[in-house]
Scaffold this motif. Structure first.
Motif, PDB file in Angstrom:
ATOM      1  N   MET A 195       0.713  -1.166   0.090  1.00  8.98           N
ATOM      2  CA  MET A 195      -0.008  -0.163  -0.014  1.00  8.98           C
ATOM      3  C   MET A 195       0.933   1.373   0.005  1.00  8.98           C
ATOM      4  O   MET A 195       0.766   2.187   0.617  1.00  8.98           O
ATOM      5  N   ASN A 196       1.837   1.262  -0.982  1.00  6.33           N
ATOM      6  CA  ASN A 196       2.758   2.404  -0.940  1.00  6.33           C
ATOM      7  C   ASN A 196       2.646   2.901  -2.257  1.00  6.33           C
ATOM      8  O   ASN A 196       3.318   4.176  -2.488  1.00  6.33           O
ATOM      9  N   GLU A 197       2.037   2.749  -3.202  1.00  2.00           N
ATOM     10  CA  GLU A 197       1.640   3.168  -4.511  1.00  2.00           C
ATOM     11  C   GLU A 197       0.156   3.035  -4.748  1.00  2.00           C
ATOM     12  O   GLU A 197      -0.522   2.361  -4.405  1.00  2.00           O
ATOM     13  N   GLU A 198      -0.217   4.156  -5.508  1.00  2.00           N
ATOM     14  CA  GLU A 198      -1.507   4.486  -5.953  1.00  2.00           C
ATOM     15  C   GLU A 198      -1.817   3.402  -7.026  1.00  2.00           C
ATOM     16  O   GLU A 198      -1.153   3.496  -8.153  1.00  2.00           O
ATOM     17  N   PRO A 199      -2.662   2.482  -7.077  1.00  2.00           N
ATOM     18  CA  PRO A 199      -2.862   1.644  -8.054  1.00  2.00           C
ATOM     19  C   PRO A 199      -3.850   2.220  -9.039  1.00  2.00           C
ATOM     20  O   PRO A 199      -4.558   3.171  -8.920  1.00  2.00           O
ATOM     21  N   PHE A 200      -3.778   1.967 -10.324  1.00  2.00           N
ATOM     22  CA  PHE A 200      -4.551   2.198 -11.500  1.00  2.00           C
ATOM     23  C   PHE A 200      -5.959   1.246 -11.536  1.00  2.00           C
ATOM     24  O   PHE A 200      -6.076   0.312 -11.620  1.00  2.00           O
ATOM     25  N   GLY A 201      -7.196   1.963 -10.928  1.00  2.00           N
ATOM     26  CA  GLY A 201      -8.186   1.437 -11.018  1.00  2.00           C
ATOM     27  C   GLY A 201      -8.895   1.186  -9.670  1.00  2.00           C
ATOM     28  O   GLY A 201      -8.152   1.590  -8.622  1.00  2.00           O
ATOM     29  N   PRO A 202     -10.087   1.041  -9.438  1.00  2.00           N
ATOM     30  CA  PRO A 202     -10.851   0.698  -8.177  1.00  2.00           C
ATOM     31  C   PRO A 202     -10.204  -0.345  -7.368  1.00  2.00           C
ATOM     32  O   PRO A 202     -10.372  -1.670  -7.667  1.00  2.00           O
ATOM     33  N   ALA A 262      -9.551   9.499  -3.302  1.00  2.00           N
ATOM     34  CA  ALA A 262     -10.502   9.229  -2.178  1.00  2.00           C
ATOM     35  C   ALA A 262     -10.303   8.601  -1.147  1.00  2.00           C
ATOM     36  O   ALA A 262      -9.275   7.792  -1.102  1.00  2.00           O
ATOM     37  N   ALA A 263     -11.054   8.804  -0.177  1.00  2.00           N
ATOM     38  CA  ALA A 263     -10.932   7.855   1.063  1.00  2.00           C
ATOM     39  C   ALA A 263     -12.067   7.725   1.682  1.00  2.00           C
ATOM     40  O   ALA A 263     -13.310   8.390   1.349  1.00  2.00           O
ATOM     41  N   TYR A 264     -12.336   6.461   2.149  1.00  2.00           N
ATOM     42  CA  TYR A 264     -13.566   6.194   3.066  1.00  2.00           C
ATOM     43  C   TYR A 264     -13.363   5.494   4.408  1.00  2.00           C
ATOM     44  O   TYR A 264     -12.222   4.971   4.781  1.00  2.00           O
TER      45      TYR A 264
END
Length: 55
Positions: A1-8, A33-35
């Protein structure tokens, strides 16, 4: 969880304290976004103020 993935992608995590969750959410410069899931009104009002996402 150190890179932003492409896609949801959803990665659920549990935290011992709200401060720890907010600190982890703000650790990286990514975040379109954050939830947060909670039953607490106080937490629900604090999260959008302190989590830096979508800015």
């Amino acid at each position: 969880m150190n890179e932003e993935p492409f896609g949801p992608v959803t990665i659920p995590n549990r935290f011992g304290t709200l401060d720890a969750a907010i600190s982890e959410a703000n650790r990286l410069p990514f975040g379109l976004a954050a939830y947060g899931c909670t039953r607490s009104d106080a937490v629900a009002h604090r999260l959008p103020v302190e989590v830096k996402a979508g800015r």
